[in-house]
Design a protein around this motif. Structure first.
Motif, PDB file in Angstrom:
ATOM      1  N   ALA A  14      -1.420  -0.885  -3.850  1.00  0.00           N
ATOM      2  CA  ALA A  14      -3.014  -1.047  -2.815  1.00  0.00           C
ATOM      3  C   ALA A  14      -3.375  -0.367  -2.822  1.00  0.00           C
ATOM      4  N   LEU A  46      -5.095   0.461   2.724  1.00  0.00           N
ATOM      5  CA  LEU A  46      -4.335  -0.210   3.598  1.00  0.00           C
ATOM      6  C   LEU A  46      -2.972  -0.265   4.069  1.00  0.00           C
ATOM      7  N   ALA A  85      -5.272  -3.268   7.002  1.00  0.00           N
ATOM      8  CA  ALA A  85      -3.910  -4.602   5.913  1.00  0.00           C
ATOM      9  C   ALA A  85      -4.413  -5.734   6.211  1.00  0.00           C
ATOM     10  N   SER A  90       0.779  -1.301   0.115  1.00  0.00           N
ATOM     11  CA  SER A  90      -0.242   0.182   0.799  1.00  0.00           C
ATOM     12  C   SER A  90       0.893   1.362  -0.047  1.00  0.00           C
TER      13      SER A  90
END
Length: 468
Positions: A323, A327, A339, A318
């Protein structure tokens, strides 16, 4: 230093995690990661393939593991961050390499969490046969998710005691086994050759067992991820590396040598755990309960550490922009809760698939899981090669910890992992590893290409002309 300044940008974006793991916890986490169901239960498969030569198989696997630990320790002392080997691959090889390593490893461990929690439900049936397995899945999953959600200190404390139980069990087994082998004439090294010789299935059988041994040693790499939250990462990593060298040799090789000196290999390689076979052979009451408790703790320990690793890998992805940004957010205690929640998806997926499609689902999950782990280990060696060359080329400061024998031992480790990956294709029980793993890697590479294209799309649009 240029490379330190460049890596500093990666370390900076992963800031916010709390450094609360002590050196003692780090050492127990390192050795505890390598002592799990792979030793207590998985060793029977290795014995079935190799016979007494399984001792050589685990020795070869142990050498590869120690080479990997050396490479990781050197890079981790130079750069301690939770992105660990994924961040190193990104910086020293390229962004694609970092993307592939992180996602392949995250996927493999997420699925491994699911298989471990399924195993926990099976172990509990020995004591509570009437309780549905899904209730144990929910109970133990909830407990370990809460532990990981609290703080890294809570995780370290729980994992320390899990590892202590496992280490104590191994030490007690070694003392008992040594006493029996030393004092009883019917036991001893003669059993190594009395049932078809030391290589009953040839050198190929011994090599197949090397593949299984690597699965047993998997998770030692967790020490590099945990270093990102250690109080004194340099001291902790060095201490953990030295402790792991000694304990792996003692715990694995000595344990297997004692098992095969008490129980003939053709009996130890069949049925349940070889440890149960030894206790039953010696007439020790309650053997099944004792071993069941130990493998239960081993599975819970594996789940605990796997949830930790997957959470940190997704956090790193992230923060790298690979991502969703949510997260990468941290709670007040410094835990990446979002996460963690995403990383628990493997528990739900594995539980549902194992109920609906037990045969196919398990094969697919294990194939991707094993491929991701083996691929990650190979890439750690490759990354170390790039790391050391760039460090020397850019005039880096003297490293306080150095992997000896560079580049020969680093390249040897990479070649060994490539050979092990290739071997899986020619072994019936592991054939699906490459069949599923290679397309999975190509899918990840395609996803990375789409991600880059999506990012570049706004910049590629033609500017709007006035009055158009």
């Amino acid at each position: 230093m240029p490379q330190q300044q460049g890596f500093g940008r990666i370390a900076e974006r992963e800031q916010g995690l709390k450094r609360r793991l002590t050196s003692g916890q780090m050492s127990m986490i390192a050795i505890g990661g390598a002592i799990g169901t792979g030793l207590f239960l998985g060793s029977k498969f290795a014995i079935g393939f190799a016979g007494p030569s399984v001792i050589l198989s685990y020795a070869i696997g142990g050498v590869i593991t120690l080479l990997l630990m050396g490479c990781l320790a050197e890079m981790t002392v130079a750069h301690s961050t939770s992105g660990s080997f994924g961040a190193y691959a990104e910086h020293y090889i390229g962004p694609l390499a970092g993307f592939l390593v992180r996602y392949a490893y995250w996927s493999c461990v997420v699925l491994a969490v699911g298989t471990e929690v399924t195993a926990v439900a099976e172990y509990m049936k020995l004591w509570f046969p009437g309780v549905p397995g899904w209730q144990w899945v929910c109970l133990f999953s909830a407990l370990l998710i809460c532990v990981n959600a609290m703080s890294v200190k809570a995780f370290g404390t729980v994992e320390y005691w899990f590892s202590t139980v496992k280490v104590s069990a191994i030490v007690a087994f070694i003392i008992l086994g040594a006493y029996v082998v030393w004092g009883e004439p019917q036991y001893g090294a003669a059993l190594y050759t009395s049932h078809g010789g030391f290589f009953p299935n040839g050198v190929w059988g011994m090599w197949i067992a090397v593949v299984i041994s690597i699965f047993s040693y998997l998770s030692v790499e967790m020490i590099a991820v945990a270093a990102g939250e250690a109080e004194d990462p340099e001291r902790a990593v060095k201490q953990a590396f030295r402790a792991t060298i000694a304990r792996l040799v003692v715990f694995y090789l000595l344990t297997l040598a004692l098992i095969l000196a008490i129980v003939p290999w053709d009996e130890a390689g069949k049925g349940g755990s070889p440890f149960v076979k030894v206790m039953q052979s010696l007439g020790i009451p309650g053997a099944a309960d004792v071993i069941n408790f130990i493998v239960l703790v081993a599975a819970l320990s594996a789940m605990n550490s796997q949830l930790y690793i997957t959470t940190r890998m997704m956090f790193s992805l992230s923060r790298a922009g690979h991502a969703p940004a949510a997260l990468g957010r941290l709670s007040r205690s410094g835990t990446p809760l979002n996460a963690l929640l995403v990383s628990t998806s493997g528990i739900a997926i594995a539980a549902v698939l194992n109920v609906l499609y037990p045969e196919t689902a398990f094969t697919l999950m294990m194939a991707i899981s094993m491929f991701g782990a083996l691929f990650t280990w190979m890439m750690i060696f490759v990354t170390h090669y790039f790391f050391r060359r760039r460090w020397a080329r850019e005039g880096g400061a003297p490293l306080s910890f150095r992997m000896p024998g560079f580049p020969v031992l680093t390249l040897l480790g990479a070649a060994a992992m490539l050979a092990i990956l290739g071997t899986t294709y020619f072994t019936g029980v592991f054939k699906m590893t490459l069949v599923f793993g290679v397309p999975f890697l190509l899918i990840l590479a395609g996803a990375y290409g789409l991600l880059l294209r999506k990012r570049a799309a706004p910049a590629a649009l033609p500017s709007r002309q006035p009055g158009a």
